[in-house]
Design a protein around this motif. Structure first.
Motif: not given
Length: 546
Positions: A55-63, A316-328
C-alpha cells in the motif's frame, strides 16, 4: 470499523523497528499473516505485513518515488487507501500492530484512518548509524550480486547521489517529530540505544495505551547483530550545512523522547590501514583497464515529449519510447494522449501500448488493445499470458485461466506460463490444482529457476520449508535468485546457521568473477571521490568475509 486498539510501529530504515516489532509480536500482538521473509540484513525477520508495505509503495510509486523518498516530490494522498486494509486486519484480530518504516511518510493518513483507535511507537536512531547500515546493506547486495547497474539503481543510488540517504532520514524523521509534537498523548518515542538498553516499552504501551501485553517475555535482542558505529566517510560525504540540519532534527527528537540513553553521541570509526590498502589495490588495477563509456541515461530526457513528432520516426524508435514510458511515472492525462496517438498503430508498437496500459493498471483498455493485436496478427504466446494477467487483475479468473492455457498450448517450454496459471489458481483458493501446475511444468522442463522459485514460495506458504529447500536444491546451482532464496529459507529456519549458509552460497556466486572489471564499470556512475572510496572499500570488506 470495530473499536479495536492498534499499535503503529515505525521509524526510519535501519533503526531497529524490526527488533521492536519482533518484541511486540512475542508479547502478544498480531503483526500480520503474510510477513516479509527474513534476509541477511534482517536475519530474525522484518515483521512487516506485505500488504501494508505494498500500500505504501503504491502511493510512493504514484508520485514517481520509492522508499528512498526525500521530499523530492509532493506526497499528500488522502487516507482512503488505508481503509480496506484496516478493516480487514480489525476483522481478524481484536488488537493488532502494523510495522513499516514507510509509515513515517503517511502518519497523518494513518491518524485520519484510525482516529482514536491508533497509538504510535517510534524508534529513532542517529542519522550516521542509519546511513552506515544502509551503506553496508546495499554494498553487500551489489558486491555479492555483481550486478550490472546504473546510478538509478536503488542499491547504487546512495553512492551516485551521496546525500540521498541523509535527505531521506530528514524526510522520515521530520514527519515523526511533527506528529509526536502534535499528538504527544498518542506517541511513545524511544531511541535505538534506549531500546537495546532495556527501555520498558511493553510496560509503557500497557500503561499508556490500555493494552495487556505480556511483560514477562525476554527481549529478542542479539548484541552480535548490532553495530552502533559509523565510518567517518558517512560524515565526510555530506556538506556541513546538511549535517547541521540532520543534527538539529536529532536534537529535537532527543528533547521529546520518552526513552533515551545517557549517551546518544554518534560513534565514528576511522579508516583503518587495511581500508587504504583495498583502495590502493583498486586504483592500481582499474588504471590498467579501459574507461567505461558513460551510459546514455534516458531519465535525463524531458518527460514532456511532443509525441506527435513520433509520427515521423520509425517503428523501433516508437517501441523504445513506449518501453521507456513503462519505467516512468505517467499521469492519466499524458497516458490518454499516448493512447490516442498510438491507437491506430500496428504490430509491436500496438503491443507495447497495451503493455504500457497494463503497467499503469488500465486493464480494460489493455485487454482491448491486446485483442486488437491478435486480430491484426500479432499473436505471440506471451500475448495470451499478458491477457491472462489482465483478466486476473479484474478478477475474471475463468477467462484468465483460459488465456494462460492458450499460452501454454502455444509454447509448452515457457516456465513463466505455468507459474502464471498456478498463481491464478492460488487466487481461486485451489492450492491442489496450483501445485499440480507447478509439477507439470517441472516434469516437462526440469527445475528451472522460475518454476523452482515460485513452487518453493508456494510450499513455504504451506509451511513446508524443508520441501521448498529440496526443490531449490535441484534447481540451477549458480542462479543468484535461487541461491538467495535458499539462504533466506535457511535464515527463517535457524538464523545462526542460515548466516553461515548465506556466506557459503555467496562465495559460490562470486567465485571466478572478475571483480575489478565489475568495479571499474560500476564506479563510473559515482562522481564523488569520498563516495567512490567508501563503495570500493565496502565491497572489498564483503569479499573478504567469503
Amino acid at each position: 470499523m470495530q473499536s479495536q486498539p492498534v499499535i503503529v510501529c515505525t521509524g526510519f530504515h535501519r533503526s531497529a523497528t524490526s527488533t521492536l516489532a519482533n518484541y511486540l509480536a512475542n508479547a502478544g500482538l498480531d503483526l500480520g499473516e503474510d510477513l516479509v521473509a527474513p534476509h541477511i540484513s534482517n536475519v530474525k525477520g522484518h515483521y512487516e505485513d506485505l500488504k501494508a508495505v505494498k500500500l505504501h509503495d503504491e502511493q510512493l510509486k504514484a508520485v514517481g518515488s520509492n522508499w528512498q523518498f526525500h521530499d523530492e516530490v509532493v506526497l499528500d494522498p488522502g487516507p482512503d487507501f488505508l481503509y480496506e486494509y484496516i478493516n480487514a486486519r480489525s476483522a481478524k484480530s481484536y488488537s493488532w500492530s502494523v510495522k513499516d518504516p514507510r509509515v513515517c511518510l503517511f502518519l497523518e493518513q494513518w491518524e485520519q484512518a484510525l482516529g482514536s483507535l491508533g497509538s504510535y511507537v517510534f524508534i529513532v536512531r542517529h542519522w550516521s548509524g542509519c546511513i552506515e547500515s544502509l551503506l553496508n546493506r546495499h554494498s553487500r547486495e551489489l558486491a555479492y550480486g555483481l550486478m550490472d547497474v546504473t546510478g538509478e539503481n536503488l542499491h547504487l543510488k546512495i553512492w551516485a547521489q551521496p546525500d540521498i540517504a541523509a535527505k531521506a532520514w530528514l524526510a522520515y524523521n521530520k514527519r515523526m517529530l511533527k506528529f509526536a509534537k502534535a499528538h504527544p498523548d498518542k506517541v511513545i518515542l524511544c531511541t535505538q540505544r534506549a531500546l537495546f538498553e532495556g527501555a520498558p516499552i511493553i510496560n509503557s504501551i500497557n500503561t499508556r495505551f490500555g493494552f495487556e501485553l505480556d511483560t514477562n517475555i525476554e527481549p529478542p535482542f542479539d548484541s552480535s547483530l548490532f553495530n552502533d558505529s559509523a565510518s567517518t566517510n558517512v560524515k565526510d560525504s555530506l556538506s556541513l550545512a546538511l549535517q547541521r540540519q540532520l543534527d538539529s532534527v536529532w536534537e529535537e527528537l532527543l528533547n521529546i523522547a520518552n526513552f533515551s540513553s545517557a549517551n546518544e553521541l554518534p560513534a565514528y570509526s576511522f579508516s583503518a590501514e587495511q581500508d587504504e590498502k583495498y583502495y590502493l589495490e583498486y586504483k592500481d588495477k582499474v588504471t590498467k583497464l579501459s574507461v567505461t563509456a558513460s551510459v546514455f541515461n534516458k531519465s535525463l530526457l524531458k518527460k514532456e515529449v511532443d509525441i506527435s513528432l513520433l509520427s515521423t520516426l520509425d517503428e523501433n524508435i516508437c517501441i523504445d519510447y513506449l518501453v521507456d514510458l513503462r519505467s516512468q511515472s505517467i499521469d492519466e492525462q499524458s497516458l490518454n494522449k499516448v493512447k490516442v496517438h498510438f491507437n491506430e498503430a500496428v504490430g509491436k508498437v500496438q503491443l507495447e501500448l497495451a503493455r504500457l496500459l497494463q503497467v499503469n493498471k488500465r486493464f480494460i483498455d489493455a485487454i482491448h488493445v491486446y485483442h486488437k493485436c491478435i486480430a491484426l496478427g500479432t499473436n505471440y504466446p506471451y500475448v495470451n499470458m499478458l491477457l491472462g494477467e489482465c483478466y486476473q487483475a479484474i478478477e475474471e479468473y475463468e477467462l484468465a485461466l483460459y488465456y494462460f492455457d492458450k499460452a501454454i498450448a502455444a509454447n509448452l517450454k515457457n516456465p513463466t506460463f505455468y507459474v502464471k496459471k498456478a498463481g491464478c489458481l492460488i487466487k481461486l483458493s485451489k492450492p491442489e490444482l496450483a501445485e499440480n501446475e507447478f509439477l507439470i511444468g517441472i516434469k516437462l522442463l526440469g527445475y528451472l529457476a522460475p518454476l523452482a522459485l515460485n513452487y518453493s514460495e508456494f510450499l513455504v506458504q504451506q509451511d513446508k520449508i524443508e520441501l521448498a529447500l529440496e526443490v531449490l536444491a535441484q534447481s540451477e546451482k549458480t542462479h543468484p535468485a535461487v541461491l538467495s532464496k535458499i539462504a533466506h529459507l535457511k535464515l527463517a529456519r535457524d538464523y545462526k546457521s542460515g548466516v553461515s549458509t548465506y556466506y557459503e552460497l555467496m562465495a559460490q556466486q562470486v567465485k571466478g568473477k572478475n571483480k575489478f572489471s565489475w568495479l571499474n564499470k560500476i564506479t563510473s556512475n559515482i562522481s564523488c571521490a569520498n563516495a567512490e572510496r567508501d563503495f570500493v572499500v565496502r565491497c572489498f570488506k564483503h569479499w573478504a568475509k567469503l
